[in-house]
Design a protein around this motif. Structure first.
Motif, mmCIF file in Angstrom:
data_model
loop_
_atom_site.group_PDB
_atom_site.id
_atom_site.type_symbol
_atom_site.label_atom_id
_atom_site.label_comp_id
_atom_site.label_asym_id
_atom_site.label_seq_id
_atom_site.Cartn_x
_atom_site.Cartn_y
_atom_site.Cartn_z
ATOM 1 N N PHE A 20 26.286 -90.671 -33.077
ATOM 2 C CA PHE A 20 27.662 -90.259 -33.342
ATOM 3 C C PHE A 20 27.660 -89.015 -34.216
ATOM 4 C CE2 PHE A 20 31.535 -90.484 -36.016
ATOM 5 C CZ PHE A 20 32.456 -90.270 -35.003
ATOM 6 N N ALA A 21 28.424 -88.005 -33.802
ATOM 7 C CA ALA A 21 28.503 -86.767 -34.579
ATOM 8 C C ALA A 21 29.898 -86.500 -35.106
ATOM 9 C CB ALA A 21 28.040 -85.580 -33.735
ATOM 10 N N GLY A 22 30.861 -87.252 -34.683
ATOM 11 C CA GLY A 22 32.225 -86.987 -35.140
ATOM 12 C C GLY A 22 32.978 -86.154 -34.125
ATOM 13 N N PRO A 23 34.281 -86.103 -34.245
ATOM 14 C CA PRO A 23 35.089 -85.393 -33.262
ATOM 15 C C PRO A 23 34.809 -83.892 -33.255
ATOM 16 C CG PRO A 23 36.473 -86.255 -35.035
ATOM 17 C CD PRO A 23 35.083 -86.739 -35.279
ATOM 18 N N GLY A 24 34.560 -83.366 -32.072
ATOM 19 C CA GLY A 24 34.281 -81.939 -31.918
ATOM 20 C C GLY A 24 35.475 -81.054 -32.190
ATOM 21 N N SER A 25 36.644 -81.640 -32.323
ATOM 22 C CA SER A 25 37.846 -80.844 -32.590
ATOM 23 C C SER A 25 38.045 -80.585 -34.084
ATOM 24 C CB SER A 25 39.075 -81.560 -32.032
ATOM 25 O OG SER A 25 39.220 -82.830 -32.645
ATOM 26 N N LYS A 26 37.212 -81.167 -34.916
ATOM 27 C CA LYS A 26 37.361 -81.028 -36.365
ATOM 28 C C LYS A 26 36.131 -80.334 -36.961
ATOM 29 C CE LYS A 26 40.443 -84.895 -36.879
ATOM 30 N NZ LYS A 26 41.622 -84.098 -36.929
ATOM 31 N N PRO A 27 36.335 -79.473 -37.960
ATOM 32 C CA PRO A 27 35.195 -78.769 -38.572
ATOM 33 C C PRO A 27 34.095 -79.710 -39.051
ATOM 34 C CG PRO A 27 37.260 -77.840 -39.373
ATOM 35 C CD PRO A 27 37.610 -79.067 -38.563
ATOM 36 N N GLU A 28 34.478 -80.858 -39.619
ATOM 37 C CA GLU A 28 33.454 -81.795 -40.091
ATOM 38 C C GLU A 28 32.675 -82.414 -38.933
ATOM 39 O OE1 GLU A 28 37.504 -83.897 -40.321
ATOM 40 O OE2 GLU A 28 36.733 -81.939 -40.869
ATOM 41 N N GLY A 29 33.307 -82.555 -37.783
ATOM 42 C CA GLY A 29 32.616 -83.036 -36.587
ATOM 43 C C GLY A 29 31.616 -82.018 -36.075
ATOM 44 N N ILE A 30 31.996 -80.748 -36.099
ATOM 45 C CA ILE A 30 31.080 -79.679 -35.672
ATOM 46 C C ILE A 30 29.890 -79.609 -36.624
ATOM 47 C CG2 ILE A 30 30.824 -77.180 -35.352
ATOM 48 C CD1 ILE A 30 32.374 -78.605 -33.075
ATOM 49 N N GLU A 31 30.130 -79.741 -37.916
ATOM 50 C CA GLU A 31 29.028 -79.726 -38.886
ATOM 51 C C GLU A 31 28.089 -80.910 -38.656
ATOM 52 O OE1 GLU A 31 28.005 -77.320 -40.976
ATOM 53 O OE2 GLU A 31 29.581 -76.230 -39.920
ATOM 54 N N ALA A 32 28.654 -82.090 -38.410
ATOM 55 C CA ALA A 32 27.836 -83.272 -38.138
ATOM 56 C C ALA A 32 27.032 -83.093 -36.851
ATOM 57 C CB ALA A 32 28.718 -84.518 -38.048
ATOM 58 N N LEU A 33 27.625 -82.464 -35.862
ATOM 59 C CA LEU A 33 26.940 -82.197 -34.608
ATOM 60 C C LEU A 33 25.750 -81.260 -34.833
ATOM 61 C CD1 LEU A 33 26.788 -82.385 -31.512
ATOM 62 C CD2 LEU A 33 28.453 -80.505 -31.419
ATOM 63 N N LYS A 34 25.971 -80.198 -35.580
ATOM 64 C CA LYS A 34 24.885 -79.258 -35.873
ATOM 65 C C LYS A 34 23.757 -79.946 -36.637
ATOM 66 C CE LYS A 34 27.696 -75.088 -35.747
ATOM 67 N NZ LYS A 34 28.284 -73.980 -36.522
ATOM 68 N N LYS A 35 24.109 -80.828 -37.566
ATOM 69 C CA LYS A 35 23.085 -81.574 -38.313
ATOM 70 C C LYS A 35 22.334 -82.538 -37.396
ATOM 71 C CE LYS A 35 24.898 -81.227 -42.928
ATOM 72 N NZ LYS A 35 25.616 -81.826 -44.016
ATOM 73 N N ALA A 36 23.040 -83.121 -36.420
ATOM 74 C CA ALA A 36 22.408 -84.074 -35.493
ATOM 75 C C ALA A 36 21.333 -83.413 -34.630
ATOM 76 C CB ALA A 36 23.470 -84.729 -34.609
ATOM 77 N N VAL A 37 21.492 -82.119 -34.356
ATOM 78 C CA VAL A 37 20.507 -81.432 -33.508
ATOM 79 C C VAL A 37 19.504 -80.617 -34.320
ATOM 80 C CG1 VAL A 37 22.101 -81.357 -31.563
ATOM 81 C CG2 VAL A 37 21.941 -79.385 -33.067
ATOM 82 N N GLU A 38 19.758 -80.515 -35.607
ATOM 83 C CA GLU A 38 18.875 -79.773 -36.492
ATOM 84 C C GLU A 38 17.470 -80.385 -36.449
ATOM 85 O OE1 GLU A 38 20.647 -78.268 -40.458
ATOM 86 O OE2 GLU A 38 19.516 -80.087 -40.919
ATOM 87 N N GLY A 39 16.492 -79.547 -36.269
ATOM 88 C CA GLY A 39 15.117 -80.013 -36.271
ATOM 89 C C GLY A 39 14.624 -80.576 -34.952
ATOM 90 N N LEU A 40 15.499 -80.684 -33.954
ATOM 91 C CA LEU A 40 15.034 -81.142 -32.644
ATOM 92 C C LEU A 40 14.183 -80.045 -32.004
ATOM 93 C CD1 LEU A 40 18.250 -82.749 -31.078
ATOM 94 C CD2 LEU A 40 16.236 -83.934 -31.971
ATOM 95 N N PRO A 41 13.190 -80.409 -31.205
ATOM 96 C CA PRO A 41 12.419 -79.399 -30.492
ATOM 97 C C PRO A 41 13.348 -78.528 -29.637
ATOM 98 C CG PRO A 41 11.389 -81.553 -30.273
ATOM 99 C CD PRO A 41 12.717 -81.768 -30.934
ATOM 100 N N LYS A 42 13.037 -77.251 -29.551
ATOM 101 C CA LYS A 42 13.892 -76.299 -28.814
ATOM 102 C C LYS A 42 14.033 -76.653 -27.335
ATOM 103 C CE LYS A 42 14.826 -73.633 -32.251
ATOM 104 N NZ LYS A 42 16.101 -73.736 -32.887
ATOM 105 N N ASP A 43 13.078 -77.397 -26.792
ATOM 106 C CA ASP A 43 13.161 -77.747 -25.373
ATOM 107 C C ASP A 43 13.841 -79.100 -25.140
ATOM 108 O OD1 ASP A 43 11.135 -79.341 -26.382
ATOM 109 O OD2 ASP A 43 9.808 -79.044 -24.664
ATOM 110 N N SER A 44 14.454 -79.659 -26.175
ATOM 111 C CA SER A 44 15.176 -80.930 -26.029
ATOM 112 C C SER A 44 16.396 -80.754 -25.135
ATOM 113 C CB SER A 44 15.652 -81.441 -27.393
ATOM 114 O OG SER A 44 14.581 -81.732 -28.240
#
Length: 113
Positions: free
Chosen positions: A54-78
């Motif tokens: 869960f990353a939070g609603p994409g329509s809200k700034p806090e959801g976008i931040e959570a989304l970016k954190k969720a993918v942070e550090g994933l391999p580039k080919d994920s």
């Protein structure tokens, strides 16, 4: 017109129908994609794809931040699949902003509605 109501930001090859995603997740071949829910918290709590984060609603700034954190550090080919499922695709306030925020990664949109 808000960001969520602008035209679709994905190409046809970056869009998965729900059945396609189900087949990919059930397949034993290859590495499964990272699945991230960009819906409202109540929707995620009531029902979500089993492996989804869960990353939070994409329509809200806090959801976008959570989304970016969720993918942070994933391999580039994920392979990353984002979905919402809150309403009919043409009215979804979450999927388009979330997709735009991850543009440049291997991200796929799935309506799950």
């Amino acid at each position: 017109m808000g960001l969520s109501q602008q035209g679709d930001p994905w190409q046809k090859t970056e869009f998965l129908e729900p059945g396609e995603l189900a087949a990919i997740l059930q397949s034993k071949d290859g590495k499964p994609p990272i699945v991230i829910c960009t819906a409202f918290p109540t929707l995620y709590r009531s029902k979500h794809i089993l492996s989804a984060k869960f990353a939070g609603p994409g329509s809200k700034p806090e959801g976008i931040e959570a989304l970016k954190k969720a993918v942070e550090g994933l391999p580039k080919d994920s392979d990353i699949v984002i979905y919402c499922g809150c309403c009919p695709m043409n009215h979804c306030p979450n999927l388009r902003p979330a997709f735009r925020a991850l543009k440049g990664t291997r991200v796929y949109a799935d309506p799950c509605s």
